[in-house]
Design a protein around this motif. Sequence first.
Motif, short mmCIF file in Angstrom:
data_model
loop_
_atom_site.label_atom_id
_atom_site.label_comp_id
_atom_site.label_asym_id
_atom_site.label_seq_id
_atom_site.Cartn_x
_atom_site.Cartn_y
_atom_site.Cartn_z
N ASP A 167 0.82 -1.22 0.00
CA ASP A 167 0.00 0.00 0.00
C ASP A 167 0.85 1.26 0.00
N GLY A 168 2.11 1.12 -0.38
CA GLY A 168 3.00 2.26 -0.41
C GLY A 168 3.79 2.49 0.87
N THR A 169 3.54 1.68 1.90
CA THR A 169 4.29 1.80 3.15
C THR A 169 5.77 1.52 2.88
N ILE A 170 6.64 2.39 3.39
CA ILE A 170 8.08 2.22 3.20
C ILE A 170 8.59 1.14 4.15
N VAL A 171 9.24 0.14 3.61
CA VAL A 171 9.76 -0.96 4.42
C VAL A 171 11.27 -1.13 4.22
N THR A 172 11.92 -0.07 3.77
CA THR A 172 13.36 -0.13 3.50
C THR A 172 14.15 -0.53 4.73
N ASN A 173 13.72 -0.06 5.90
CA ASN A 173 14.46 -0.33 7.14
C ASN A 173 13.80 -1.42 7.97
#
Length: 694
Positions: A167-173
């Motif tokens: 849903d566009g949530t940033i999960v890079t970290n």
Amino acid sequence: MNFLNVNKLIWTISLLIMIGLLKINPAFSFTDEKRVENISRISHPAYRMTNLWYGTRNPWNRDNTRIMMFEETATYNPPGYGTQTGRGAVWGFVSELKAASGGTLAEYQLAARPLYDTSTKSPYMEWSVIPGEENIIYALFKTIKKLKKMNLDTQTTTDVISYDPGDGTIVTNARIIGWTADNTLIVNFDDETSGSGGFEINVVTNTRTRYSKFPDMCSAEGVRWPFWGHGHNDLSPDGLYHARYGKYYRVYDNDYQNNKCGEVGDPSYANSYFDNVNNILNNKLSHVSWLASNYWFLASDVSDQLSSPYKGLYRIVQVFFDRATKQFIHNELWSGISAGIRLESGCSGSGCYRNFMATPHVTVRPDGNQMMFQSTDGKWGYDDYVNDNSLYSNWGAEGVFIADLATASGAQACTDFTYTAWSECQPSGKKTRSVISSIPTGCSGGKQPEIEQVCTYNPANPAYNIPKTPVSPIINGNLSEFASVNAISFSPSSGGNTVTVRALRDSEALYLGISVTDTQLNATVNTRDGSVWNDDSIEWFIDTLNNGGGAGTPNSAYMLPDDYQGIVNILGTQYDSQGTTLGAPSGTWNGSWQVAVKLNGTTDNNTDIDSGYTVEIKIPWKSIGYSTAPSDDTIVGMSFAVNDKDASSSSGIMWPNISAGNQNASNWQKIMLSGTVAVVDTISPAPPLLLSVK
């Protein structure tokens, strides 16, 4: 009954115990007292090892036959081993790593296996807790945003599920937080950010359930979750108590039924239990591991400085907590010398700590029969080598050690103790002392130490009273706020500087206003913690417990952890130190005190005649160990000194007058925090109390 149902039953029984529906109250005993049988360095000195957080807070696999650790991936040149680059996450069979201990680099490299798939990076992995998966690691593959299952024996990798919500949530970290009591895995979207949300992943059914934020630790859901601290604190296995780092051990009730955890200074919830173990651990508790028993945990300390400049003494102790009496007993398991942790001079922020990976981040195996920790094996650290212009060519790579623990047999009961001197009686009507050693050495149970005693408080005859001020002084070198305050004045028996000291206090800090007459102003040191005592400078000392340093030869330096010193030269350059349990003042402490200096003359021009200088100082109570401002009528020990640098000579004078040992708290004067003063800006200063040095 399948495994997940069995596990759910175990969790349900644990929950019943926590809420009091099922009463189990085993008697507190010391049958679990441990001793170290042997210690093995399972890493090789050619590699630097990183700390054991996150994926290796429990670095053993499910049946304790394998272990995981991390080699620092930087390239460096360990003495005697050429250029080396760490391989990141490595694992090995405990028996093979112990057999390779002390062997060649090639033997270690065979025993410590790198992960076969390097597209995953530490610390985003966990050993499996599922029965039959003793050879499995679950790891995040961040480039494709998936949790995968890695079979270390067959070297095959299979997908579990994506942790991208789509849903566009940033999960890079994204980061693995750990396993729940239901053996599901928590994957948080943004590192340890509690409100970022994430997924609880069932690795058996390959399904995921989204959560919006971390649960309250003081709740049943919080207890079910993995504990997400950095190892500085931990929950007991049954979730009922919480141990936390600090100057004292803190153990407090985890009252999840009311969503409360006992905290220091929280008047609405007082179920917090403190244990002053500075006689056991040098400065303060650093890391806690509470995995093996509901009734004891392992703890390690940050270091005392031993020798200039960067070595420290560390200890690991087993701490028993009696839930019935709320008392503590300590069993020292290990002590050793490693690189001393320090804050780089002139640097600020978490990235400025040096030798951090050399501190013993202890972890106990869940069955209580082994512990894992780090050390440099008594050498300088790599950070010393890098940050001090390669001065320490004999630096030692941070290593991982495991110690086999056995149940102590025939442990002797304590019959007596040696102590520091009693402190002065405080307004609370109590005086305190600390344990130096137990008799016999290594004893457990038996006689309890007497570290507190009721006394009659008699505040008579302090050398000086420090009143409260309703308006906090502005730290600008102008001493008008001190105008109506009595003073301490001292000077040499003939000629030289005259020093006048006035003091005020409020709920935030202690304030000093100091004026010095001096016909030649000289100073060159402009680096924090430099040799400012060789310049024109003033010194302050405070013994917050007024226990006289506890011991020591009066003419030698002796300061305990409640004793502090600050020095500032006429350029405003600061130096400070704090005592240690060994009595040797340590310059690694950098307090947050504020200074302002005003000069009446010119510096380093000895052809003219100067008048002197004034110094205004603010010392926050919290910077010298108080959680809140000390109460009225509290007695502290204090001393002051001035260093005088002239064109052809240097000298010093001190109040009270002694020929040596100004860093010995037994030589300082009793000062009372008493009274209130009105702030007067327009009148001349009150005449000083003349206490001439003869």
